[in-house]
Design an enzyme around this catalytic site. Sequence first.
Site, PDB file in Angstrom:
ATOM      1  N   PHE A 132       0.865  -1.172   0.000  1.00  0.00           N
ATOM      2  CA  PHE A 132       0.000   0.000   0.000  1.00  0.00           C
ATOM      3  C   PHE A 132       0.902   1.222   0.000  1.00  0.00           C
ATOM      4  CE2 PHE A 132      -2.760   3.008   2.477  1.00  0.00           C
ATOM      5  CZ  PHE A 132      -3.941   2.899   1.759  1.00  0.00           C
ATOM      6  N   PRO A 137       6.988  11.573   2.881  1.00  0.00           N
ATOM      7  CA  PRO A 137       7.567  12.389   3.954  1.00  0.00           C
ATOM      8  C   PRO A 137       6.656  13.536   4.397  1.00  0.00           C
ATOM      9  CG  PRO A 137       9.241  11.854   2.350  1.00  0.00           C
ATOM     10  CD  PRO A 137       7.947  11.341   1.786  1.00  0.00           C
ATOM     11  N   ALA A 139       3.240  13.563   3.771  1.00  0.00           N
ATOM     12  CA  ALA A 139       1.836  13.135   3.746  1.00  0.00           C
ATOM     13  C   ALA A 139       1.742  11.764   4.386  1.00  0.00           C
ATOM     14  CB  ALA A 139       1.314  13.096   2.306  1.00  0.00           C
ATOM     15  N   GLY A 140       1.504  11.752   5.689  1.00  0.00           N
ATOM     16  CA  GLY A 140       1.414  10.494   6.403  1.00  0.00           C
ATOM     17  C   GLY A 140      -0.019  10.135   6.703  1.00  0.00           C
ATOM     18  N   GLY A 355      10.917  -6.994  36.115  1.00  0.00           N
ATOM     19  CA  GLY A 355      12.091  -6.383  36.724  1.00  0.00           C
ATOM     20  C   GLY A 355      13.242  -6.284  35.734  1.00  0.00           C
ATOM     21  N   GLU A 379      -1.116   3.460  10.154  1.00  0.00           N
ATOM     22  CA  GLU A 379      -2.543   3.465   9.797  1.00  0.00           C
ATOM     23  C   GLU A 379      -3.316   4.534  10.572  1.00  0.00           C
ATOM     24  OE1 GLU A 379      -4.494  -0.202   8.999  1.00  0.00           O
ATOM     25  OE2 GLU A 379      -2.637  -1.243   8.537  1.00  0.00           O
ATOM     26  N   THR A 381      -2.092   7.924  13.269  1.00  0.00           N
ATOM     27  CA  THR A 381      -1.593   8.079  14.633  1.00  0.00           C
ATOM     28  C   THR A 381      -2.734   8.231  15.636  1.00  0.00           C
ATOM     29  OG1 THR A 381      -1.496  10.481  14.450  1.00  0.00           O
ATOM     30  CG2 THR A 381       0.464   9.254  13.750  1.00  0.00           C
ATOM     31  N   SER A 382      -2.398   8.087  16.905  1.00  0.00           N
ATOM     32  CA  SER A 382      -3.416   8.294  17.945  1.00  0.00           C
ATOM     33  C   SER A 382      -4.001   9.692  17.874  1.00  0.00           C
ATOM     34  CB  SER A 382      -2.808   8.057  19.338  1.00  0.00           C
ATOM     35  OG  SER A 382      -2.498   6.691  19.532  1.00  0.00           O
ATOM     36  N   GLU A 383      -3.166  10.663  17.506  1.00  0.00           N
ATOM     37  CA  GLU A 383      -3.656  12.045  17.399  1.00  0.00           C
ATOM     38  C   GLU A 383      -4.683  12.184  16.279  1.00  0.00           C
ATOM     39  OE1 GLU A 383      -0.438  11.712  19.887  1.00  0.00           O
ATOM     40  OE2 GLU A 383      -0.394  11.168  17.755  1.00  0.00           O
TER      41      GLU A 383
END
Length: 403
Positions: A132, A137, A139-140, A355, A379, A381-383
Amino acid sequence: MTDTGLAIGGAEVDAEDFAEIRQTVREFIRTRVVPREQEIADGDAIPEDLRQAAKEMGLFGFAIPQEWGGLGLDLAQDVELAQELGYTSLALRSMFGTNNGIAGQVLVNFGTDEQKARWLAPIASGEVVASFALTEPGAGSNPAGLRTKAVRVDKTDENSDWIVDGSKCFITNAPLANLFVTFARVRPADDEGTGIAVFLIPAATAGVSVSEHDRKMGQEGSWTSDVHFDGVRVPASALVGGEVDLGYRAAMISLARGRVHIAGMAVGTAQRALDESLRHAAITTQGGTPIGDFQLVQAMLADMQTGVMAGRALVRDAAAKWVSGEDRRIAPSVAKLYCTEMVGEVADKAVQIHGGSGYMREMPVERIYRDVRLLRLYEGTSEIQRLIIGGGLIREAKKHAAS
């Protein structure tokens, strides 16, 4: 079910058949793949025998319709399988993820009959690996900023060839790809549409070049690379759907569906991190006492279990809403946002419970900690998910207020 694979007959996969499919995949993951996770990480590649086994099981086409040679799972079944695949190295799922997901679904939903006939059967069998090619750079998560361009050789002839120029980055499976599902701008956005088209570009086409695969923080064995298109000439038949303004919609729908799948995979990985932590807490002692008897360790385990259960319920709900058509925009973003953030927190607690040993490369939780960081980035970002959710809710509220 055949002895060598998961192929089944009929128009749909019923509950009994799917239960068998899921159990077969679970056994494959836990008995054949999990023991070789370190080999995958050290070699930064999926062993060929595991790749071949995945092909024989039909995993390269589990979400491709049966008429084109796939298993034909709907998204509700897809996310159950994703939870099984998420239990091990995420590179395994990545090997066939683009065939079933963001690349393959563009063809399933928007391809012409001729394009489907040419490409979907080899994609479903694993003969063809499809990538896909969207991200650039500049346009993510938002493809509106695409700079890759496609120009008709003869602008007066709709049957004319196209010339594609531009570069893509972080393209999953690019070094192995036979086909690039490539998004390009054909004109500036205007009242007629976004001006973004999508083309089917075979990797062997003159002018296509793929850089050496990237070195990443995690997910060893899943290869991504830059892809360059330098005066690449393709026929009019390469234009997906035969429409120049199809690209943006195709990308958004494929990505939204993929977000539910990623959420399911995150739940599977969180379950693995929890299982590893429970095993460690039950047998590891401190001062002669199993650390699982300590209340602060139990509190972390409780939070992890709560996140896994909440994520599983959420992803199943989002998948059901997709299948019914009730919600194919907000729910996928909600599922991806919550589940990918949740698995990051679960992985962090898993390392804490282990640990100092949890910081060592040979420990599964150390790999998981690195692998899942990417889930909050690709796919969408969280933002971006928060913008989709918040914007969608406000639009709905305004509609109700106006009525």
